[in-house]
Design a protein around this motif. Structure first.
Motif, PDB file in Angstrom:
ATOM      1  N   ILE A 199     -12.449 -42.837 -18.564  1.00 34.14           N
ATOM      2  CA  ILE A 199     -11.300 -42.600 -17.686  1.00 34.14           C
ATOM      3  C   ILE A 199     -11.680 -41.560 -16.640  1.00 34.14           C
ATOM      4  CG2 ILE A 199      -8.888 -41.853 -17.581  1.00 34.14           C
ATOM      5  CD1 ILE A 199      -8.695 -42.596 -20.579  1.00 34.14           C
ATOM      6  N   HIS A 245     -12.720 -35.402 -27.140  1.00 37.66           N
ATOM      7  CA  HIS A 245     -13.243 -36.260 -26.085  1.00 37.66           C
ATOM      8  C   HIS A 245     -14.415 -35.576 -25.389  1.00 37.66           C
ATOM      9  CE1 HIS A 245      -9.711 -38.452 -26.986  1.00 37.66           C
ATOM     10  NE2 HIS A 245      -8.868 -37.698 -26.296  1.00 37.66           N
ATOM     11  N   VAL A 281      -8.857 -46.236 -15.316  1.00 37.06           N
ATOM     12  CA  VAL A 281      -9.781 -46.620 -16.379  1.00 37.06           C
ATOM     13  C   VAL A 281     -10.986 -47.317 -15.763  1.00 37.06           C
ATOM     14  CG1 VAL A 281     -10.096 -48.051 -18.424  1.00 37.06           C
ATOM     15  CG2 VAL A 281      -7.946 -46.828 -18.084  1.00 37.06           C
ATOM     16  N   GLU A 287     -16.688 -46.716 -26.133  1.00 32.46           N
ATOM     17  CA  GLU A 287     -15.670 -45.744 -25.783  1.00 32.46           C
ATOM     18  C   GLU A 287     -14.930 -46.218 -24.544  1.00 32.46           C
ATOM     19  OE1 GLU A 287     -19.197 -44.091 -25.123  1.00 32.46           O
ATOM     20  OE2 GLU A 287     -18.834 -45.545 -23.542  1.00 32.46           O
ATOM     21  N   THR A 288     -13.826 -45.554 -24.244  1.00 31.13           N
ATOM     22  CA  THR A 288     -13.079 -45.808 -23.017  1.00 31.13           C
ATOM     23  C   THR A 288     -13.421 -44.713 -22.017  1.00 31.13           C
ATOM     24  OG1 THR A 288     -11.252 -46.898 -24.156  1.00 31.13           O
ATOM     25  CG2 THR A 288     -10.774 -45.970 -21.991  1.00 31.13           C
ATOM     26  N   TYR A 336     -13.751 -48.386 -17.698  1.00 31.82           N
ATOM     27  CA  TYR A 336     -13.892 -49.485 -18.657  1.00 31.82           C
ATOM     28  C   TYR A 336     -13.242 -49.061 -19.957  1.00 31.82           C
ATOM     29  CZ  TYR A 336     -17.971 -46.818 -20.359  1.00 31.82           C
ATOM     30  OH  TYR A 336     -18.798 -45.834 -20.851  1.00 31.82           O
ATOM     31  N   ARG A 337     -12.943 -50.037 -20.797  1.00 31.99           N
ATOM     32  CA  ARG A 337     -12.254 -49.764 -22.060  1.00 31.99           C
ATOM     33  C   ARG A 337     -13.172 -50.031 -23.251  1.00 31.99           C
ATOM     34  NH1 ARG A 337      -6.911 -48.910 -21.326  1.00 31.99           N
ATOM     35  NH2 ARG A 337      -5.980 -49.645 -19.369  1.00 31.99           N
ATOM     36  N   GLN A 338     -12.891 -49.319 -24.320  1.00 35.89           N
ATOM     37  CA  GLN A 338     -13.607 -49.555 -25.574  1.00 35.89           C
ATOM     38  C   GLN A 338     -13.432 -51.014 -25.981  1.00 35.89           C
ATOM     39  OE1 GLN A 338     -12.588 -46.694 -28.543  1.00 35.89           O
ATOM     40  NE2 GLN A 338     -14.005 -47.485 -30.078  1.00 35.89           N
ATOM     41  N   ASP A 377     -14.689 -53.524 -24.351  1.00 30.63           N
ATOM     42  CA  ASP A 377     -14.951 -54.406 -23.207  1.00 30.63           C
ATOM     43  C   ASP A 377     -16.408 -54.863 -23.238  1.00 30.63           C
ATOM     44  OD1 ASP A 377     -12.407 -54.209 -22.220  1.00 30.63           O
ATOM     45  OD2 ASP A 377     -12.903 -52.892 -20.536  1.00 30.63           O
ATOM     46  N   GLU A 410     -13.326 -41.393 -24.248  1.00 29.23           N
ATOM     47  CA  GLU A 410     -12.481 -41.368 -25.433  1.00 29.23           C
ATOM     48  C   GLU A 410     -12.876 -42.515 -26.360  1.00 29.23           C
ATOM     49  OE1 GLU A 410      -8.464 -41.685 -24.167  1.00 29.23           O
ATOM     50  OE2 GLU A 410      -8.437 -39.756 -23.118  1.00 29.23           O
ATOM     51  N   HIS A 450     -18.650 -51.988 -25.184  1.00 29.19           N
ATOM     52  CA  HIS A 450     -18.522 -50.555 -24.920  1.00 29.19           C
ATOM     53  C   HIS A 450     -17.929 -49.856 -26.144  1.00 29.19           C
ATOM     54  CE1 HIS A 450     -19.807 -50.598 -20.803  1.00 29.19           C
ATOM     55  NE2 HIS A 450     -18.863 -51.428 -20.421  1.00 29.19           N
TER      56      HIS A 450
END
Length: 314
Positions: free
Chosen positions: A272, A246, A217, A269-270, A219-221, A223, A239, A267
């Motif tokens: 990956i 996606h 990952v 979205e995430t 960064y994550r949604q 964050d 995502e 953010h």
């Protein structure tokens, strides 16, 4: 007479015959909390025989708190990779702290893989006492030339290929596509499309070179958007909750820019890594610094992303 531990460990580099006797007395290295070399992403699927040889031919390093591990404009010696066993380090660019790394992280992986990655302005300083394992690139070169390891090292070769813009290989080593390689991903980013050449020219000097492995990952949604990410090679899947399909982006794309520019609170979205990914990351604080020397660029930067108006940093 006082013999400091860092002097003893660093002396092993010059006197490798003393390595076993010295390290055998450091029982902490066998503790469960100490990461194992085979767990490092870059050595995923690397045969145990190669891992053992890497460990045997490695050299220990010890850095006191406050010690400079890597100075601006420097590369890790002899293109080794530093594997952090204990401690934490702080990364700064032009004196501005950007992030920290701790146990299990690596330093210098790009050049260890043989990638064209000139030293940047990043300085790495130990914030606590650090024990590091310095792994020789020559050991992996030996393994790559050994026919008996050929199949086991396909994932390793695949990573090198993708990060250098080569073909993406399947589990059997057959090509299934190519990774778009964009060395000028920062200069050509649409984020800076309306900005002056003079302003854009300074941005590549402010970025850090980072590699991600498949399924990591980035960064994550939700964050905080401290960084924007310029994809130099590889593919990233985006995502978002509530979105059925996606999005996949590759070399030349910029992600995380909306949150970094404060156009959204976090953010949205995430991100990956779908393959191995080479990104050049820019911290918000460094963008602020760049804009301070070019006052007109803030309006242009915001205009290129949102049709004008507003203030990039609120």
């Amino acid at each position: 007479m006082v013999l400091y531990r860092h002097a003893l460990l660093n002396a092993i580099v010059a006197h490798p015959q003393a390595r076993e006797a010295v390290l055998d007395n450091e029982t902490w290295r066998a503790e469960e909390s100490v990461p194992k070399l085979g767990k490092l992403n870059v050595f995923e699927s690397v045969p145990e025989a190669v891992i053992k040889r890497l460990e045997k031919e490695s050299s220990p390093r010890y850095f006191k708190a406050g010690s400079i591990i890597l100075g601006a404009g420097q590369a890790v010696e002899d293109d080794h990779v530093f594997f952090i066993l204990r401690g934490e380090v702080r990364i700064s660019v032009l004196g501005i702290p950007t992030r920290t790394m701790g146990v299990g992280a690596s330093i210098g992986v790009h050049r260890f893989l043989g990638l064209d990655c000139p030293p940047g302005q990043m300085e790495i300083v130990a914030t606590s006492p650090c024990d590091v394992m310095a792994l020789k690139r020559e050991t992996m070169q030996w393994a790559l030339e050994e026919e008996r390891f050929e199949d086991d090292l396909i994932p390793y070769k695949n990573g090198k290929s993708i990060l250098s813009g080569g073909q993406i290989l399947d589990a059997f080593g057959f090509p299934i596509g190519s990774a778009k390689f964009v060395p000028t991903c920062v200069e050509e980013s649409e984020v800076f499309g309306a900005c002056s050449r003079e302003f854009v020219a300074q941005i590549p000097k402010l970025v850090e070179e980072v590699a991600f492995w498949p399924k990591e990952v980035i960064y994550r949604q939700a964050d905080v958007g401290d960084f924007m990410y310029f994809i130099k090679a590889g593919r990233v899947r985006l995502e978002a909750m509530g979105r059925k399909q996606h999005e996949t982006v590759g070399g030349g794309a910029t992600i995380g820019d909306m949150a970094c520019l404060d156009q959204v609170p976090n953010h949205v979205e995430t991100a990956i890594a779908e393959t191995h990914v080479w990104v050049r990351i820019l911290h918000k604080k460094l963008l602020r610094r760049a804009l301070s020397s070019f006052p007109e660029e803030e309006r242009r930067l915001m205009g290129s992303k949102a049709g004008g108006g507003g203030n990039v940093f609120g």
